[in-house]
Design an enzyme around this catalytic site. Structure first.
Site, PDB file in Angstrom:
ATOM      1  N   LYS A  74       0.923  -1.299   0.086  1.00 24.96           N
ATOM      2  CA  LYS A  74       0.042  -0.092   0.100  1.00 24.96           C
ATOM      3  C   LYS A  74       0.869   1.425  -0.093  1.00 24.96           C
ATOM      4  CE  LYS A  74      -3.911  -2.012   2.190  1.00 24.96           C
ATOM      5  NZ  LYS A  74      -5.172  -1.835   3.299  1.00 24.96           N
ATOM      6  N   ASP A 111      -9.951   2.415   1.576  1.00 21.54           N
ATOM      7  CA  ASP A 111      -9.830   2.008   2.997  1.00 21.54           C
ATOM      8  C   ASP A 111     -10.595   2.919   4.080  1.00 21.54           C
ATOM      9  OD1 ASP A 111      -8.943  -0.469   2.618  1.00 21.54           O
ATOM     10  OD2 ASP A 111      -6.865   0.093   3.093  1.00 21.54           O
TER      11      ASP A 111
END
Length: 276
Positions: A74, A111
């Site tokens: 990420k 997210d």
């Protein structure tokens, strides 16, 4: 018809290391079937050493719509694709890459919104939160909590320097504790680390300091009922499991990949499938 029988079929995927545990294909394929969209979604095991080559190969594949990004990519993804929304400065981690019509790649982060969705009805203004972990997921959680008006955040992390840097970057009042420290009193406890995940070490932590009205939120979804959630339930604490965030962030990514809104009216059926 599948991607194997039709190489031109549009597809997206989730990448990570490890990746076999991912439930993202179940979610996206469920929605694709319900909407009768001819497309595919799959897993792809990509190690850190392979990440740059993976992005280069996929960028030339016109059938590839993009990918979801999980541990440990990420943060590394920030350096590989365009960042038109300023994700680097706002969150510091990307979990979604989308291929544009011209072949260019852009990254974003779903997210944060996915994390906040299950607890958005509660008022977190001025309250105390504890976040375990200081990686990519924790960055999205920090951004979401700041948006929700959280008062103070305590990070419990292996790297105190990294966690302190996150607080400074986000301009959020808080502190940092080592992994073996006793928890402070808090209204919200979030596990944003891989501890407790299948194949990972357990999360060993005592919940005694938490008040009876605290909420425990574990982002891990494999297994669905983690040791942390079992311990919270023994205390009759409110809990949120990792499927809520997983489905929430997936819904946003699905729309980016396939240009359609997921049929959320089937959430109960989807959740039943995911826990089977």
């Amino acid at each position: 018809m599948t991607r194997e029988t039709d190489p031109d079929m549009p597809y997206a995927e989730v990448i990570g290391d490890p990746i076999a545990h991912s439930k993202s294909p179940l979610i996206h394929k469920f929605w694709l079937e319900r909407l009768a969209i001819e497309a595919d979604y799959r897993t792809c095991h990509v190690t850190p050493a392979e990440l740059s080559d993976y992005i280069e190969r996929r960028s030339g594949d016109s059938a590839w719509r993009g990918c979801n990004v999980t541990i440990p990519h990420k943060i590394a993804m920030l350096d590989l694709v365009a960042d038109p929304g300023g994700v680097r400065e706002k969150i510091g981690a990307m979990n979604t890459v989308v291929r544009q019509a011209d072949g260019s790649l852009m990254g974003t982060n779903t997210d944060a919104a996915g994390f906040l969705a299950p607890i958005a009805d509660s008022d977190w203004s001025g309250k105390q939160a504890v976040v375990i972990g200081a990686g990519g997921a924790a960055r999205a959680v920090l951004f979401a909590l700041k948006q929700a008006g959280i008062g103070e955040i305590t990070f419990v992390a292996r790297s105190g320097l990294k966690a302190t840097g996150l607080l400074v970057q986000a301009s959020v009042k808080g502190s940092v504790l080592p992994m073996d420290a006793r928890l402070p009193k808090a209204d919200l406890l979030i596990n944003a680390s891989p501890l407790g995940m299948t194949g990972k070490p357990p999360l060993e932590i005592y919940l005694d300091p938490l008040p009876d009205d605290a909420l425990v939120y574990d982002l891990v979804y494999a297994p669905l009922e983690t040791g942390l959630l079992r311990a919270a339930k023994k205390r009759d604490l409110a809990v949120v499991d990792g499927l809520d965030m997983l489905i929430g962030q997936a819904a946003l990514a699905f729309e980016l990949f396939f240009g359609a809104t997921p049929p959320m009216e089937h959430d109960a059926e989807l959740r039943k499938l995911l826990v089977a």
